[in-house]
Design an enzyme around this catalytic site. Sequence first.
Site, PDB file in Angstrom:
ATOM      1  N   TYR A   1     -76.768  -2.513  31.291  1.00  0.00           N
ATOM      2  CA  TYR A   1     -75.156  -2.396  31.354  1.00  0.00           C
ATOM      3  C   TYR A   1     -74.420  -3.637  30.916  1.00  0.00           C
ATOM      4  O   TYR A   1     -73.126  -3.269  30.198  1.00  0.00           O
ATOM      5  CB  TYR A   1     -75.155  -2.330  32.983  1.00  0.00           C
ATOM      6  CG  TYR A   1     -73.438  -2.281  33.476  1.00  0.00           C
ATOM      7  CD1 TYR A   1     -72.775  -1.071  33.333  1.00  0.00           C
ATOM      8  CD2 TYR A   1     -72.974  -3.468  34.099  1.00  0.00           C
ATOM      9  CE1 TYR A   1     -71.432  -0.978  33.847  1.00  0.00           C
ATOM     10  CE2 TYR A   1     -71.713  -3.324  34.678  1.00  0.00           C
ATOM     11  CZ  TYR A   1     -70.764  -2.238  34.485  1.00  0.00           C
ATOM     12  OH  TYR A   1     -69.693  -2.234  34.444  1.00  0.00           O
TER      13      TYR A   1
ATOM     14  N   ARG B   1     -73.132 -15.798  40.944  1.00  0.00           N
ATOM     15  CA  ARG B   1     -72.287 -15.547  39.779  1.00  0.00           C
ATOM     16  C   ARG B   1     -70.456 -15.782  40.269  1.00  0.00           C
ATOM     17  O   ARG B   1     -70.220 -15.262  41.095  1.00  0.00           O
ATOM     18  CB  ARG B   1     -72.317 -14.064  39.332  1.00  0.00           C
ATOM     19  CG  ARG B   1     -71.035 -13.758  38.374  1.00  0.00           C
ATOM     20  CD  ARG B   1     -71.232 -12.533  37.831  1.00  0.00           C
ATOM     21  NE  ARG B   1     -72.427 -12.286  37.114  1.00  0.00           N
ATOM     22  CZ  ARG B   1     -73.027 -11.167  36.607  1.00  0.00           C
ATOM     23  NH1 ARG B   1     -72.555 -10.021  37.536  1.00  0.00           N
ATOM     24  NH2 ARG B   1     -73.924 -10.730  36.153  1.00  0.00           N
TER      25      ARG B   1
HETATM   26  P1  NAD Z   1     -66.112   4.160  38.755  1.00  0.00           P
HETATM   27  O1  NAD Z   1     -67.634   4.535  38.524  1.00  0.00           O
HETATM   28  O2  NAD Z   1     -65.515   4.396  39.927  1.00  0.00           O
HETATM   29  O3  NAD Z   1     -65.235   4.797  37.498  1.00  0.00           O
HETATM   30  C1  NAD Z   1     -65.681   5.127  36.329  1.00  0.00           C
HETATM   31  C2  NAD Z   1     -65.437   6.660  35.991  1.00  0.00           C
HETATM   32  O4  NAD Z   1     -65.976   7.177  34.695  1.00  0.00           O
HETATM   33  C3  NAD Z   1     -66.153   7.586  37.061  1.00  0.00           C
HETATM   34  O5  NAD Z   1     -65.113   8.495  38.110  1.00  0.00           O
HETATM   35  C4  NAD Z   1     -66.893   8.660  36.209  1.00  0.00           C
HETATM   36  O6  NAD Z   1     -67.077  10.084  36.702  1.00  0.00           O
HETATM   37  C5  NAD Z   1     -66.242   8.759  34.757  1.00  0.00           C
HETATM   38  N1  NAD Z   1     -67.333   9.038  33.832  1.00  0.00           N
HETATM   39  C6  NAD Z   1     -68.734   8.652  33.584  1.00  0.00           C
HETATM   40  N2  NAD Z   1     -69.097   9.383  32.791  1.00  0.00           N
HETATM   41  C7  NAD Z   1     -68.109  10.239  32.076  1.00  0.00           C
HETATM   42  C8  NAD Z   1     -68.066  11.069  30.907  1.00  0.00           C
HETATM   43  N3  NAD Z   1     -69.242  11.167  30.198  1.00  0.00           N
HETATM   44  N4  NAD Z   1     -66.836  11.305  30.513  1.00  0.00           N
HETATM   45  C9  NAD Z   1     -65.627  11.182  31.405  1.00  0.00           C
HETATM   46  N5  NAD Z   1     -65.774  10.266  32.299  1.00  0.00           N
HETATM   47  C10 NAD Z   1     -66.895   9.767  32.752  1.00  0.00           C
HETATM   48  O7  NAD Z   1     -66.181   2.587  38.137  1.00  0.00           O
HETATM   49  P2  NAD Z   1     -64.821   1.696  38.594  1.00  0.00           P
HETATM   50  O8  NAD Z   1     -65.392   0.703  39.359  1.00  0.00           O
HETATM   51  O9  NAD Z   1     -63.572   2.253  38.590  1.00  0.00           O
HETATM   52  O10 NAD Z   1     -64.821   0.866  37.139  1.00  0.00           O
HETATM   53  C11 NAD Z   1     -64.016   1.146  36.016  1.00  0.00           C
HETATM   54  C12 NAD Z   1     -64.598   0.486  34.781  1.00  0.00           C
HETATM   55  O11 NAD Z   1     -64.555  -0.978  35.111  1.00  0.00           O
HETATM   56  C13 NAD Z   1     -65.808   0.650  34.225  1.00  0.00           C
HETATM   57  O12 NAD Z   1     -65.943   0.801  32.993  1.00  0.00           O
HETATM   58  C14 NAD Z   1     -66.847  -0.302  34.944  1.00  0.00           C
HETATM   59  O13 NAD Z   1     -68.037  -0.397  34.193  1.00  0.00           O
HETATM   60  C15 NAD Z   1     -65.773  -1.591  34.726  1.00  0.00           C
HETATM   61  N6  NAD Z   1     -66.000  -2.393  35.651  1.00  0.00           N
HETATM   62  C16 NAD Z   1     -65.972  -2.325  37.130  1.00  0.00           C
HETATM   63  C17 NAD Z   1     -66.153  -3.278  37.876  1.00  0.00           C
HETATM   64  C18 NAD Z   1     -66.022  -3.222  39.562  1.00  0.00           C
HETATM   65  O14 NAD Z   1     -66.366  -4.110  40.277  1.00  0.00           O
HETATM   66  N7  NAD Z   1     -65.558  -2.146  39.850  1.00  0.00           N
HETATM   67  C19 NAD Z   1     -66.948  -4.588  37.445  1.00  0.00           C
HETATM   68  C20 NAD Z   1     -67.157  -4.814  36.099  1.00  0.00           C
HETATM   69  C21 NAD Z   1     -66.822  -3.704  35.439  1.00  0.00           C
END
Ligand code: NAD
Length: 321
Positions: free
Chosen positions: A146, A282
């Site tokens: 990831y 972290r």
């Molecule tokens: P989340 O999983 O709630 O949202 C991600 C969304 O992407 C989901 O709704 C999922 O259905 C969608 N998705 C997955 N595969 C897909 C595809 N093939 N086509 C279209 N949509 C697709 O995650 P989040 O917590 O809202 O995080 C949002 C972003 O921030 C992500 O990129 C995540 O990696 C990053 N991030 C989040 C955190 C956190 O603590 N929430 C920390 C670090 C990074």
Amino acid sequence: MERILVTGAGGFVGHHLVRRLKEEGKWVRGVDIITPKFEDTVADEFLQIDLREMNNAKISAEGIDTVYALAADMGGMGFIAFNHAHILQNNLRINLNTIQAAVDYNVKNFFFSSSACVYPEFKQTEEKVMALKESDAFPAQPQDAYGWEKLTMEQIALYHQHDHGINVRIARFHNIYGPNCEWENGREKVPAAICRKVAIAKLTNNPEVEIWGDGNQTRSFAYVTDCLDGISKLMKSSYAEPLNLGSDRLISINGLVDIVASISGTKVVKKHIDGPEGVRGRNSDNKLINELFGWEPSVPLEEGLEKTYRWIEAEVIKKNT
Ligand code: NAD
């Protein structure tokens, strides 16, 4: 009117971001493979499509000024630690398609949601860890695929900025939490998992709450509205390098459980079991974001957890009664 695309608009941060952008008067297209689970979207247009398909990325980017790339196949440690190849495959496809489509349609601005998981494992071996500053990402050794995908995609985005002139902004989120997040099913992250376990302990009068590892591992947690404020400041700025976006208040997982238990008014008994723990400690070094924008988290952990716990407790009760 600025026309915005939010990918991942069915997910936690994406859903909140759509609402914020609408409040700011923007025209917003949300895209996700799912629709938002807990509330209807307020996006002007919502496309339920799979961004692993290039054609769908093109449909998403057409007529757009600014892309917020949040779509990711991800979850908490329970998901990340066991799905390395899957995560790399899906997230690289999603993000490569999204940025290519953005360049093809002359999108002006591209925000990429990166992660604290880009930082090297060897700098996160102790509970009382040194806060991670942006330059610590190299030499690279993220713990999981990831983090490797996020770090790779940061570089890909920066090269597209260099070669194609698209304005790239990158935030490294550190454990964002709040209501309307995944709270069960294995994709939930630690604050939501703890709120659910404590709510179930309260509902069932069984005080035992399972914690992966000894619970002394440490993290920092930022409330979702603080995250949105930080994104907004970054997008209005000319800062074009990856930037930490998180809290710098370090707390152990045991400490997090204690806060949630106190909010719930329940006494819990911590049961430490084997499970994926991630790095030992972290924290986010916020010097740069503070110097650049005067940004610092405004929602204390207790206040943010109170809102999150109340929402998850209501969800737990809804499901179990
Ligand atoms: P989340 O999983 O709630 O949202 C991600 C969304 O992407 C989901 O709704 C999922 O259905 C969608 N998705 C997955 N595969 C897909 C595809 N093939 N086509 C279209 N949509 C697709 O995650 P989040 O917590 O809202 O995080 C949002 C972003 O921030 C992500 O990129 C995540 O990696 C990053 N991030 C989040 C955190 C956190 O603590 N929430 C920390 C670090 C990074």
